[in-house]
Design a protein around this motif. Structure first.
Motif, PDB file in Angstrom:
ATOM      1  N   ALA A 294      13.132  34.910 157.877  1.00 35.23           N
ATOM      2  CA  ALA A 294      13.298  33.710 157.142  1.00 35.23           C
ATOM      3  C   ALA A 294      12.330  33.234 156.213  1.00 35.23           C
ATOM      4  O   ALA A 294      11.187  33.442 156.326  1.00 35.23           O
ATOM      5  CB  ALA A 294      13.254  32.641 158.334  1.00 35.23           C
ATOM      6  N   ASP A 295      12.613  33.016 155.130  1.00 34.89           N
ATOM      7  CA  ASP A 295      12.018  32.528 153.787  1.00 34.89           C
ATOM      8  C   ASP A 295      12.337  31.510 153.308  1.00 34.89           C
ATOM      9  O   ASP A 295      13.397  31.300 152.748  1.00 34.89           O
ATOM     10  CB  ASP A 295      11.852  33.761 152.769  1.00 34.89           C
ATOM     11  CG  ASP A 295      10.968  33.331 151.421  1.00 34.89           C
ATOM     12  OD1 ASP A 295      10.535  32.384 151.838  1.00 34.89           O
ATOM     13  OD2 ASP A 295      11.067  34.083 150.654  1.00 34.89           O
ATOM     14  N   TYR A 296      11.719  30.123 153.743  1.00 33.86           N
ATOM     15  CA  TYR A 296      12.245  28.942 153.337  1.00 33.86           C
ATOM     16  C   TYR A 296      11.038  27.930 153.036  1.00 33.86           C
ATOM     17  O   TYR A 296      10.079  28.099 153.124  1.00 33.86           O
ATOM     18  CB  TYR A 296      12.974  28.456 154.664  1.00 33.86           C
ATOM     19  CG  TYR A 296      12.011  28.333 155.980  1.00 33.86           C
ATOM     20  CD1 TYR A 296      11.322  27.107 156.210  1.00 33.86           C
ATOM     21  CD2 TYR A 296      11.706  29.374 156.729  1.00 33.86           C
ATOM     22  CE1 TYR A 296      10.344  26.934 157.126  1.00 33.86           C
ATOM     23  CE2 TYR A 296      10.844  29.230 157.926  1.00 33.86           C
ATOM     24  CZ  TYR A 296      10.253  28.101 158.041  1.00 33.86           C
ATOM     25  OH  TYR A 296       9.348  27.910 159.044  1.00 33.86           O
ATOM     26  N   LYS A 297      11.606  26.904 152.372  1.00 31.29           N
ATOM     27  CA  LYS A 297      11.045  25.810 152.106  1.00 31.29           C
ATOM     28  C   LYS A 297      11.445  24.573 152.653  1.00 31.29           C
ATOM     29  O   LYS A 297      12.726  24.129 152.264  1.00 31.29           O
ATOM     30  CB  LYS A 297      10.879  25.712 150.427  1.00 31.29           C
ATOM     31  CG  LYS A 297       9.909  24.495 150.189  1.00 31.29           C
ATOM     32  CD  LYS A 297       9.542  24.805 148.569  1.00 31.29           C
ATOM     33  CE  LYS A 297       8.520  23.881 148.125  1.00 31.29           C
ATOM     34  NZ  LYS A 297       8.328  23.901 146.573  1.00 31.29           N
ATOM     35  N   VAL A 298      10.861  23.650 153.320  1.00 27.52           N
ATOM     36  CA  VAL A 298      11.387  22.415 153.953  1.00 27.52           C
ATOM     37  C   VAL A 298      10.391  21.473 153.764  1.00 27.52           C
ATOM     38  O   VAL A 298       9.334  21.527 153.604  1.00 27.52           O
ATOM     39  CB  VAL A 298      11.683  22.572 155.355  1.00 27.52           C
ATOM     40  CG1 VAL A 298      12.951  23.598 155.728  1.00 27.52           C
ATOM     41  CG2 VAL A 298      10.474  22.975 156.193  1.00 27.52           C
ATOM     42  N   THR A 299      11.042  20.188 153.603  1.00 29.54           N
ATOM     43  CA  THR A 299      10.125  18.804 153.383  1.00 29.54           C
ATOM     44  C   THR A 299      10.599  18.067 154.157  1.00 29.54           C
ATOM     45  O   THR A 299      11.870  17.676 154.599  1.00 29.54           O
ATOM     46  CB  THR A 299      10.210  18.423 151.879  1.00 29.54           C
ATOM     47  OG1 THR A 299      10.017  19.258 150.890  1.00 29.54           O
ATOM     48  CG2 THR A 299       9.431  17.116 151.489  1.00 29.54           C
ATOM     49  N   SER A 300       9.777  16.993 154.586  1.00 26.50           N
ATOM     50  CA  SER A 300       9.749  15.897 155.635  1.00 26.50           C
ATOM     51  C   SER A 300      11.165  14.944 155.201  1.00 26.50           C
ATOM     52  O   SER A 300      11.215  14.859 153.980  1.00 26.50           O
ATOM     53  CB  SER A 300       8.641  14.987 155.816  1.00 26.50           C
ATOM     54  OG  SER A 300       7.697  15.920 156.324  1.00 26.50           O
ATOM     55  N   THR A 301      11.971  14.686 156.061  1.00 27.17           N
ATOM     56  CA  THR A 301      12.997  13.781 155.617  1.00 27.17           C
ATOM     57  C   THR A 301      12.648  12.351 155.294  1.00 27.17           C
ATOM     58  O   THR A 301      11.142  12.090 155.599  1.00 27.17           O
ATOM     59  CB  THR A 301      14.255  13.867 156.891  1.00 27.17           C
ATOM     60  OG1 THR A 301      13.736  13.202 158.033  1.00 27.17           O
ATOM     61  CG2 THR A 301      14.608  15.181 157.105  1.00 27.17           C
ATOM     62  N   GLU A 302      13.489  11.713 154.861  1.00 28.50           N
ATOM     63  CA  GLU A 302      12.907  10.105 154.292  1.00 28.50           C
ATOM     64  C   GLU A 302      12.658   9.342 155.387  1.00 28.50           C
ATOM     65  O   GLU A 302      11.781   8.449 155.740  1.00 28.50           O
ATOM     66  CB  GLU A 302      13.937   9.630 153.308  1.00 28.50           C
ATOM     67  CG  GLU A 302      13.655   8.005 152.936  1.00 28.50           C
ATOM     68  CD  GLU A 302      12.059   8.400 152.160  1.00 28.50           C
ATOM     69  OE1 GLU A 302      11.582   7.415 152.144  1.00 28.50           O
ATOM     70  OE2 GLU A 302      11.906   9.252 151.483  1.00 28.50           O
TER      71      GLU A 302
END
Length: 398
Positions: A294-302
């Motif tokens: 798993a190579d991923y980039k995630v950001t907090s949802t609004e």
């Protein structure tokens, strides 16, 4: 009860009230202030982040070759709750973290899952580890079919976990990474506005440099007794390695690296937004990834950001009420009461003196005595005109 006694009683009451308010203000700004700046014991929230990445298709583990897909939609969730021991001094957080592919149903798309438990000092947000508080633990991984109760593996934590301290400063903090099982620097970058809230942005690099280049990945710390997921041996054709015998067993080591950004409310230490680039991969050489898990980039949802900003504002209001609003209000009210009590006491003394002996106060006013007797008024000494008496001969009838 005469007026003087009532005035003295009222003055004493105001002086006592004023003194009490000033003492209360002092206690609020010292003792109570330190007790208010503590991590709440009722934390219960789920933080959601989404993004895309490269990920292994779990179903391919039973196939003829591991299938790795690009640009797959991913969601990361952190379910945070308070457990025991939690009291006036410490709080224990249990955080279940999972990363799933949203293009696959139910548990088929589950890539990563762990349950981390850590005991924190409620004031400093630092991990606590002593004879009474083990500091932390990780839940031993289980398969979906496993029906046995979950067991924990002791894992002492260091530095900060899931929170920053109250009155966060613009400096470097040590933040614990439960996957790497050690703490890494989170460096202050700058101030940024998040939904109208001024936050401090920190960046943490685990195996990456500041530019996001892989420089020193961490060998994955397996929670299995036999390091089952730390090293994996499979046929070359499963790994997709060409130029060798397809049936040749190839052993690869699992590595991990991450780069995280935290947006922190400096007053409460609440992380209101986060962004994570994590990379789990298998390789024969650390700096040369060959098979991506798993190579991923995630950001907090609004919605997560909004709820965290609301939580931070609520803590700000609570802290502001007990450390600024009430102390200032009590101080102002106390001073007014003291001044009013002093004035009323002075007026009461004058009233009492006037009632006991009017001669003691000759300064005029409502209770001043009359001037001393200096004799008859000048008007009494003025000459008056005498009226002549009637003459007898003016009465002819007599």
């Amino acid at each position: 009860m005469n007026r003087a006694v009532l005035l003295r009683i009222a003055a004493c009451g105001l002086l006592g009230l004023g003194s009490g308010l000033l003492i209360a203000a002092l206690l609020l700004s010292t003792y109570t202030s330190s007790r208010v700046r503590q991590i709440p014991l009722d934390l219960d929230t789920t933080l959601v982040s989404n993004g895309t990445g490269t990920a292994l298709d779990p179903a391919s583990l039973l196939g003829e070759r591991f299938i790795i897909s690009n640009d797959v939609p991913l969601v990361s969730q952190q379910a945070l709750s308070v457990e025991q021991p939690s009291n006036a001094d410490v709080v224990t957080l249990q955080v279940g973290t999972s990363v799933k592919r949203t293009d696959q149903q139910q548990d088929k798309g589950l890539l990563l899952a762990m349950v981390d438990t850590v005991t924190l000092d409620r004031s400093t947000a630092m991990a606590v580890s002593d004879d009474n508080h083990p500091g932390g633990s990780m839940q031993k991984p289980r398969t979906i079919e496993d029906t046995k109760p979950a067991t924990n593996i002791a894992l002492p934590h260091e530095g900060l976990s899931y929170r920053f301290p109250f009155d966060t400063e613009k400096k470097t903090y040590q933040v614990f990474d439960p996957i790497a099982q050690q703490a890494f620097d989170a460096n202050y970058v700058n101030e940024e506005d998040v939904n109208g809230l001024t936050t401090l942005r920190f960046q943490q690099n685990v195996g990456y440099n500041a530019e996001g280049k892989l420089v020193e990945p961490i060998r994955y710390a397996s929670l299995y007794e036999n390091d089952e997921d730390g090293e994996v041996t499979a046929r070359a054709e499963l790994w997709g390695i060409e130029g060798v015998d397809p049936q040749e067993p190839i052993t690869m080591t699992r590595y991990y690296a991450a780069q995280r950004t935290f947006w922190v409310d400096p007053v409460s230490g609440t992380i209101v937004k986060s962004q994570e680039h994590a990379n789990h991969y298998y390789a024969r050489e650390a700096l040369h990834p060959e098979a991506s898990l798993a190579d991923y980039k995630v950001t907090s949802t609004e919605s997560t950001v909004e709820s965290q900003v609301a939580a931070a504002r609520s803590e700000r209001d609570r802290i502001g009420l007990w450390t600024r609003v009430l102390p200032i209000s009590f101080t102002a009210a106390g001073l007014i009461a003291l001044i009013a009590g002093a004035l009323l006491g002075s007026f009461g003394l004058r009233t009492d003196a006037a009632l006991i002996d009017p001669g003691l106060d000759n300064r005029g006013g409502l209770f001043s005595r009359r001037p001393a007797d200096t004799g008859p008024m000048p008007a009494a000494q003025a000459e008056t005109e005498k009226l002549p008496a009637l003459r007898p001969d003016l009465h002819p009838d007599e």
